[in-house]
Design an enzyme around this catalytic site. Structure first.
Site, mmCIF file in Angstrom:
data_model
loop_
_atom_site.group_PDB
_atom_site.id
_atom_site.type_symbol
_atom_site.label_atom_id
_atom_site.label_comp_id
_atom_site.label_asym_id
_atom_site.label_seq_id
_atom_site.Cartn_x
_atom_site.Cartn_y
_atom_site.Cartn_z
ATOM 1 N N GLU A 1 -4.123 -3.949 -2.765
ATOM 2 C CA GLU A 1 -3.423 -3.824 -1.490
ATOM 3 C C GLU A 1 -4.305 -4.103 -0.284
ATOM 4 O OE1 GLU A 1 -3.047 -1.617 -3.943
ATOM 5 O OE2 GLU A 1 -0.897 -1.462 -4.355
ATOM 6 N N HIS B 1 4.681 8.325 -3.537
ATOM 7 C CA HIS B 1 5.516 7.153 -3.228
ATOM 8 C C HIS B 1 6.520 7.446 -2.110
ATOM 9 C CE1 HIS B 1 3.885 5.123 -6.684
ATOM 10 N NE2 HIS B 1 4.760 4.157 -6.644
#
Lengths: 325, 327
Positions: free
Chosen positions: A61, A130
């Site tokens: 990422e 998440h």
């Protein structure tokens, strides 16, 4: 021929895909990259565009956001899909230390026309790693523009404006809105300006400022309140940074009461910032204290019932307004 | 592809500019992280690039723009913090970036430049140019996640990037032998399926030769190369940082200063090639350039407060009171 004001019915997620399609057609320097991008709505783009402009990245990422920054510095206008907003933390070095600072540190020599898309996955039983709504972190980062659309039209128009903007923009999409449909402008050049809030409902007794996915709850709360004879004005801020404080302050000057609905954590939230701005700039107009309706300062649990209890609802907004009487 | 006579003199000119630029900083306004000792590695790599190729650098940022051929005055003024500085006095010693020469970032976050150089390579590939992107980094940066993440992406996509390690042996005070499971940095390339090459960083022509090969490989679409140039930092990590321990011996420092100085070594080689007169002309010219840069920097105005805001956004939408901060 397309009429200038014609519309088509799209969901929030479809509107995002349309925005990407239109911008990739308009400008060959627009590329899309991220993890498994086809899974997150871009499958149809693979049928239309050259694969060099659609990049499925490794699970890296920080680096693929940084690759987007490097590409943005050198002629492309990348859209980087960070899929799940909790992953922003992995990419925060490239977002905060590079994207946000490069223009400043080089005395304006560089521009970073980068768009980072990311989705807040709360209320979906995805548990603590998440389910964050981390937009206050980026509101606290000078150099970034931070968007939080609450409707399909805004999702399309703001994303398109972000792609055409020469600064780095982080756009927080709310998955609780993904399936909400709306009549969305067809015209590929209809943009929603960055930095302008929308007054979704006019009223005289209380201002409800709504952030991102709080909007449907705020609108229902305003309906409820109307039934009780309370006239609520609902403002959808749409852009978190820069914040349209002018629209908020003029509303509070009219109503004298303010409730802010924000699904981020309470401490240092966007709601906190808005409360502070209003207290500094419009204290004399306030008839009652400002109230924040936010998620509490705890992590998101896996258990669905516990999770639902954390977030903004119509009833919580109504209860907050009632405390102001 | 060997350097021709003019390029040899230009390489010497740029190495000497780095050396005298930094000596002037020590004399006038000592700051930050010096590249003295690294000149051969930096200039050897930069001489393999065109003006329109991209470079990302490190917090040890003075050498990279000079090596790439940037104008000296604005660089000097930047380190004096002046408005005429290349970054208007807002970037300073660790961010000495001149975009006119293809420099896109000098990152003071160790390892921060890997993704940016990789993105510049992606950009060249998507736009269909034959530009290359060269990423300078130190040995310490190879332990950042961005090293592996970025090189892997460049390898998968065959991006035109050259990853160039200025291995001076120490991350501040920590030697490579105490921080790397595999201290031979070039061998890490094997993990990404790309070539890894070690070169003597004090030999500017050797560095140029391997970098030129890597750049041509990049332009041909064959993907990235990892180059490890073994070099040495003559001064401390930062002259603003008091180092309370002895982490390297005086003998080691003296050896490099006396026997392995890349500027002195190259000067001797060029004299052997009968270029003494040219070298002396260059030495006079570079001294003059540096003196003029110092004068320009000293006489330049300080930045204005408004410069802060003027350099924040390309499109400053809604820059209202809430964004400006309150007293």
């Amino acid at each position: 021929m397309t009429l200038a004001n014609s519309t088509t019915r799209l969901s929030y997620l479809q509107a995002i895909v349309e925005a990407q399609r239109e911008e990739m057609r308009r400008d060959e320097n627009v590329i899309l990259m991220g993890e498994d991008i086809a899974v997150y709505g871009a499958q149809s783009l693979f049928d239309e565009f050259d694969a060099s402009r659609l990049r499925n990245t490794p699970i890296s990422e920080n680096s693929f956001v940084g690759v987007g920054v490097g590409a943005a510095l050198t002629g492309l206008r990348p859209i980087v899909d960070l899929t799940i907003a909790s992953f922003c933390y992995l990419a925060s070095d490239q977002l905060i230390n590079q994207a946000a600072k490069l223009r400043f540190m080089t005395g304006g020599q560089l521009s970073v026309p980068l768009v980072v898309r990311t989705s807040t996955f709360y209320n979906n039983r995805t548990a603590a790693q998440h389910a964050d709504r981390p937009y206050p972190l980026f509101m606290n980062t000078p150099g970034l523009k931070v968007l939080a659309p609450a409707t399909a039209s805004d999702a399309k128009g703001l994303l398109k404006a972000a792609v055409r903007d020469d600064d780095p923009v982080v756009i927080f999409e709310d998955i609780n809105l993904w399936n909400k449909k709306e009549d969305v402008p067809v015209d590929a050049d209809v943009l929603v300006p960055i930095g302008k809030a929308a007054v979704r409902r006019e009223g005289n007794d209380v201002t409800i400022v709504s952030i991102a996915g709080c909007l449907p709850h705020a609108m229902k709360a305003a309906d409820d309140l109307a039934g009780r004879g309370i006239s609520a004005e609902v403002i959808d801020i749409r852009t978190i940074a820069p914040l349209d404080s002018t629209t908020i302050l003029s509303s509070v000057a009219k109503t004298g009461r303010l409730v802010i609905a924000d699904n981020s954590h309470r401490v240092g939230s966007v709601a906190s910032e808005i409360a502070a701005v209003v207290c500094e700039e419009a204290f004399d107009a306030l008839k009652r204290p400002v109230r924040r309706v936010t998620a509490p300062q705890v992590h998101v649990p896996y258990n669905g019932a516990l999770e639902k209890g954390l977030f903004v609802t119509r009833d919580k907004i109504v209860a907050a307004v009632e405390k102001l009487n | 592809m060997a350097l021709d006579r003019e390029q040899q003199l230009e390489a010497f000119r740029r190495m000497l500019r780095i050396r005298l630029f930094e000596e002037a900083l020590i004399a006038h306004n000592p700051v930050g992280h010096l590249s003295i000792g690294h000149e051969g590695a930096i200039v050897g790599a930069c001489m393999a690039l065109r003006d329109d190729d991209y470079v990302t650098g490190t917090h040890r940022s003075h050498g990279h723009p000079i090596g790439k051929g940037a104008e000296i005055g604005p660089l000097m003024a930047e380190i004096f913090g002046k408005r005429t500085g290349i970054c208007k006095g807002l970037g300073g010693s660790m961010h000495l970036t001149d975009t006119k020469m293809g420099l896109i970032c000098e990152s003071a976050i160790v390892g921060g430049g890997f993704p940016l150089a990789t993105g510049a390579g992606l950009s060249a590939q998507v736009r269909g140019t034959d530009q290359a992107s060269l990423c300078f980094f130190g040995d310490g940066a190879t332990n950042q996640g961005t090293f592996g993440e970025s090189i892997n992406m460049a390898a998968v996509w065959k991006l035109p990037v050259v990853y160039f390690c200025e291995n001076n042996g120490y991350a501040v005070t920590t030697p490579v032998s105490m921080s790397h499971g595999q201290p031979d940095i070039a061998r890490r390339a094997d993990g990404f399926g790309i070539p890894g090459i070690t070169v003597d960083g004090q030999d500017v022509e050797a560095v140029h030769a391997v970098t030129a090969d890597a750049v041509m490989r990049a332009r041909r679409g064959e993907g990235p190369t990892l180059i490890e140039a073994r070099t040495y930092r003559f001064d401390e990590h930062s002259n603003r940082l008091a180092i309370p321990i002895e982490y390297r011996s005086q003998e080691e420092i003296d050896h490099y200063r006396n026997e392995r100085d890349p500027v002195a070594l190259y000067r001797a080689i060029l004299i052997q090639r009968d270029l003494l007169a040219d070298i002396e002309a260059i030495e006079a010219e570079v001294r003059e350039t540096i003196d003029a840069a110092v004068t320009f920097a000293k006489e330049s105005p300080e930045p204005e407060t408004s410069d802060l805001w003027d350099n924040m956004y390309a499109n400053p939408i809604g820059l209202d009171r809430a964004m400006e901060g309150q007293s």
